[in-house]
Design an enzyme around this catalytic site. Structure first.
Site, PDB file in Angstrom:
ATOM      1  N   SER A  94      16.795   1.511  -1.641  1.00 29.29           N
ATOM      2  CA  SER A  94      16.600   1.275  -0.200  1.00 29.29           C
ATOM      3  C   SER A  94      17.818   0.583   0.416  1.00 29.29           C
ATOM      4  O   SER A  94      18.635  -0.028  -0.286  1.00 29.29           O
ATOM      5  CB  SER A  94      15.355   0.417   0.020  1.00 29.29           C
ATOM      6  OG  SER A  94      14.263   0.980  -0.669  1.00 29.29           O
TER       7      SER A  94
HETATM    8  C1  LIG Z   1      12.264   3.841  -1.814  1.00 27.82           C
HETATM    9  S1  LIG Z   1      11.849   4.095  -3.483  1.00 27.82           S
HETATM   10  C2  LIG Z   1      11.712   2.462  -4.113  1.00 27.82           C
HETATM   11  C3  LIG Z   1      12.961   1.682  -4.165  1.00 27.82           C
HETATM   12  C4  LIG Z   1      12.911   0.561  -5.188  1.00 27.82           C
HETATM   13  N1  LIG Z   1      12.063  -0.528  -4.797  1.00 27.82           N
HETATM   14  C5  LIG Z   1      14.279   0.090  -5.568  1.00 27.82           C
HETATM   15  O1  LIG Z   1      14.548  -1.112  -5.518  1.00 27.82           O
HETATM   16  O2  LIG Z   1      15.091   0.943  -5.969  1.00 27.82           O
HETATM   17  C6  LIG Z   1      10.121   4.536  -3.395  1.00 27.82           C
HETATM   18  C7  LIG Z   1       9.477   4.679  -4.755  1.00 27.82           C
HETATM   19  O3  LIG Z   1       8.073   4.824  -4.576  1.00 27.82           O
HETATM   20  C8  LIG Z   1       7.609   5.565  -5.669  1.00 27.82           C
HETATM   21  N2  LIG Z   1       6.240   6.071  -5.399  1.00 27.82           N
HETATM   22  C9  LIG Z   1       5.854   7.116  -4.625  1.00 27.82           C
HETATM   23  N3  LIG Z   1       4.519   7.277  -4.677  1.00 27.82           N
HETATM   24  C10 LIG Z   1       4.044   6.286  -5.476  1.00 27.82           C
HETATM   25  C11 LIG Z   1       2.746   5.912  -5.912  1.00 27.82           C
HETATM   26  N4  LIG Z   1       1.657   6.584  -5.547  1.00 27.82           N
HETATM   27  N5  LIG Z   1       2.639   4.841  -6.731  1.00 27.82           N
HETATM   28  C12 LIG Z   1       3.737   4.142  -7.146  1.00 27.82           C
HETATM   29  N6  LIG Z   1       4.993   4.453  -6.758  1.00 27.82           N
HETATM   30  C13 LIG Z   1       5.148   5.513  -5.943  1.00 27.82           C
HETATM   31  C14 LIG Z   1       8.636   6.662  -5.833  1.00 27.82           C
HETATM   32  O4  LIG Z   1       8.584   7.228  -7.132  1.00 27.82           O
HETATM   33  C15 LIG Z   1       9.930   5.895  -5.530  1.00 27.82           C
HETATM   34  O5  LIG Z   1      10.575   5.494  -6.709  1.00 27.82           O
END
Ligand SMILES: C[S@@+](CC[C@H](N)C(=O)[O-])C[C@H]1O[C@@H](n2cnc3c(N)ncnc32)[C@H](O)[C@@H]1O
Length: 385
Positions: A94
Site C-alpha cells: 500500500s
Molecule cells: C493491499 S494488500 C495488503 C497490503 C499489506 N498489508 C502490506 O503491508 O503489504 C490487500 C491484501 O488483502 C488480501 N485479501 C483479500 N481478500 C482477503 C480475505 N478475504 N481475507 C484475508 N485477506 C484478504 C489480499 O490477498 C492482499 O494481499
C-alpha cells in the site's frame, strides 16, 4: 544491502513533512523497516493502471529503478491474475502515506494486541511488530503463497508474529480478543466476527468498498461498533473469497455494459465535474452503487463521465458549445445523480468526516450523517465471510 537506511529515513521524513506520520514512535518504525525486503519486485503500471512490466530488484539493470520506487511514497503492485483481457490486482504494497495515516488513526498503545487483515507483503505487519512487539501482532491473508513469503521476510528481519492463511472476514478466533483490528483490504460492511473478536475499548480501522470510505470504529456496546469515517479517502482492493479476486475498479475502471437500449437524450444543469468531488461521490454511492468511467477530449482534459450499474448507464459530457449533454438508458441514472446532488447541497455538502457507520453482530449495519440517530441513514450490506 547496506544502503537502504538513509532511504528509509528519507521516506519517513517525507511522510512526516506531509503529516502522515505525526508520532515519533511510528517514525522510528518506518526508519527501521526495510521496505525493499518486503517488495523484492513489483509491477509497473501502464496509462490504464494495468500492471505490464515487472521491476525486479534481483535483475541488475532494474536495481536502481526498483530501489528508488520502493523508498518513494508509491503503492506498488506485487501480484495480479488475468481475467480475459483484464488484469485484476490481487496484492500490493500500500501507499506508505496511507499506511502511516491508518496506523496513526489506529491509535495503538504499547502492549496492545493487533489483528491485521490482509498480510500482503508483510511490510505493515513489520511496522506493527516494531511498534507493539511481534508477540502482539496477528495477521491473516487469504493467499497461502503470500503468507509463506511474508513469514520468510519477517523472519529474516527478526520478527515472528502469528500469521494465518484464511478468510479475514472471519477474523482469527484463536488470538481474540484484539485491542485493535486493522484491515488493509476493503469490505462491503463490517464483518460480525471482527466485532465479536474486538476487546472492550477496542478500535477497528477498515476501508469500505464504497467511495474510498475509511471507517474508524469504537466498541460502543456489547456486539456493537460505531464511528465516523476518516476525513481522507482510502482506496483499497476489495476483500474477496478464496480464488475469486474481484474486479472492483479500484485501480482500473470497470467498462460500461454493451447496451442496445434506446437512449434518452437531453441536457443537464449539473456539471458532470461534480463527480470529481470524492465526497459527493461517496454520498451518491450511499444512495446507489455505481461505477464511473471518465471521458477526456483530444487534449486529455476531462469533459464528463459515464456512470453505470453493470446493466444501465448514463453519460454526461460538456460539449464544445458549453452545453451539458446527457444520454441515458431507461433506468435514468443521471436523474439519480441529480437527485443525490440536490440532497447533498441541502445538507450543506457534507464532507466524508460527517458520515459514520454503526454495525452490530446481530442486526443490520448502516451509514449515517452526523450521528447514528440523525434520521439520515443508509443500509450497508453485512459481509458474512
Ligand atoms: C493491499 S494488500 C495488503 C497490503 C499489506 N498489508 C502490506 O503491508 O503489504 C490487500 C491484501 O488483502 C488480501 N485479501 C483479500 N481478500 C482477503 C480475505 N478475504 N481475507 C484475508 N485477506 C484478504 C489480499 O490477498 C492482499 O494481499
Amino acid at each position: 544491502m547496506t544502503d537502504w537506511q538513509p532511504q528509509a529515513a528519507k521516506l519517513a521524513d517525507s511522510l512526516a513533512a506531509e503529516s502522515a506520520i505525526v508520532d515519533n514512535r511510528w517514525r522510528a518504525a518506518f526508519e527501521a523497516t526495510p521496505r525493499h525486503v518486503f517488495v523484492p519486485r513489483y509491477w509497473a503500471l501502464n496509462e490504464y493502471n494495468s500492471p505490464v512490466r515487472v521491476v525486479d530488484g534481483a535483475v541488475s539493470t532494474h536495481r536502481h529503478e526498483w530501489l528508488q520506487a520502493v523508498y518513494e511514497n508509491r503503492f506498488l503492485i506485487t501480484q495480479w491474475v488475468a481475467d480475459g483481457d483484464r488484469r485484476i490486482v490481487t496484492s500490493s504494497a500500500s501507499l506508505p502515506s496511507l499506511v502511516a495515516r491508518m496506523l496513526h488513526i489506529l491509535d495503538v498503545a504499547d502492549g496492545q494486541r493487533v489483528l491485521e487483515i490482509g498480510t500482503g507483503t508483510g511490510y505493515n505487519a513489520a511496522l506493527l511488530c516494531h511498534r507493539v512487539g511481534a508477540a502482539n501482532v496477528t495477521s491473516i491473508d487469504i493467499d497461502a503463497g503470500l503468507v509463506a513469503e511474508a513469514t520468510g521476510r519477517l523472519d529474516a528481519i527478526g520478527y515472528t508474529p502469528t500469521l494465518h492463511t484464511g478468510d479475514g472476514a472471519l477474523g482469527v478466533k484463536d488470538g481474540a480478543p484484539y485491542d485493535r483490528i486493522l484491515s488493509t483490504c476493503a469490505t462491503r460492511g463490517v464483518p460480525p466476527a471482527w466485532i465479536d473478536q474486538l476487546a472492550d475499548g477496542g478500535r477497528i480501522v477498515t476501508p469500505l468498498t464504497i467511495g474510498g470510505a475509511l471507517a474508524v470504529l469504537a466498541k460502543t456496546g456489547p456486539g456493537e461498533v460505531s464511528g465516523n469515517l476518516d476525513v481522507e479517502p482510502a482506496l483499497f482492493m476489495a476483500m474477496h473469497p478464496a480464488g475469486q479476486p474481484l474486479p472492483d475498479g479500484y485501480l482500473a475502471e470497470i467498462p460500461p455494459p454493451v447496451s442496445n437500449e434506446v437512449a434518452h437524450l437531453g441536457t443537464t444543469n449539473l456539471d458532470p465535474e461534480a463527480l470529481a468531488d470524492f465526497d459527493f461521490r461517496l454520498w451518491l454511492l450511499l444512495h446507489k452503487p455505481l461505477h464511473f468511467v471518465e471521458h477526456v477530449d483530444d487534449q486529455q482534459t476531462r469533459v464528463g463521465w459515464t456512470i453505470h450499474d453493470g446493466v444501465h448507464q448514463a453519460t454526461a459530457v460538456r460539449r464544445g458549445d458549453g452545453v451539458l449533454h446527457v444520454r441515458q438508458s431507461s433506468r435514468r441514472l443521471w436523474d439519480t445523480v441529480e437527485a443525490a446532488w440536490l440532497g447533498w447541497v441541502d445538507h450543506d455538502r457534507p464532507r466524508r468526516g460527517r458520515i459514520g457507520v454503526t454495525a452490530t453482530v446481530s442486526g443490520g449495519q448502516y451509514a449515517w450523517l452526523d450521528s447514528p440517530d440523525s434520521g439520515v441513514r443508509w443500509p450497508l450490506p453485512v459481509p458474512t465471510g
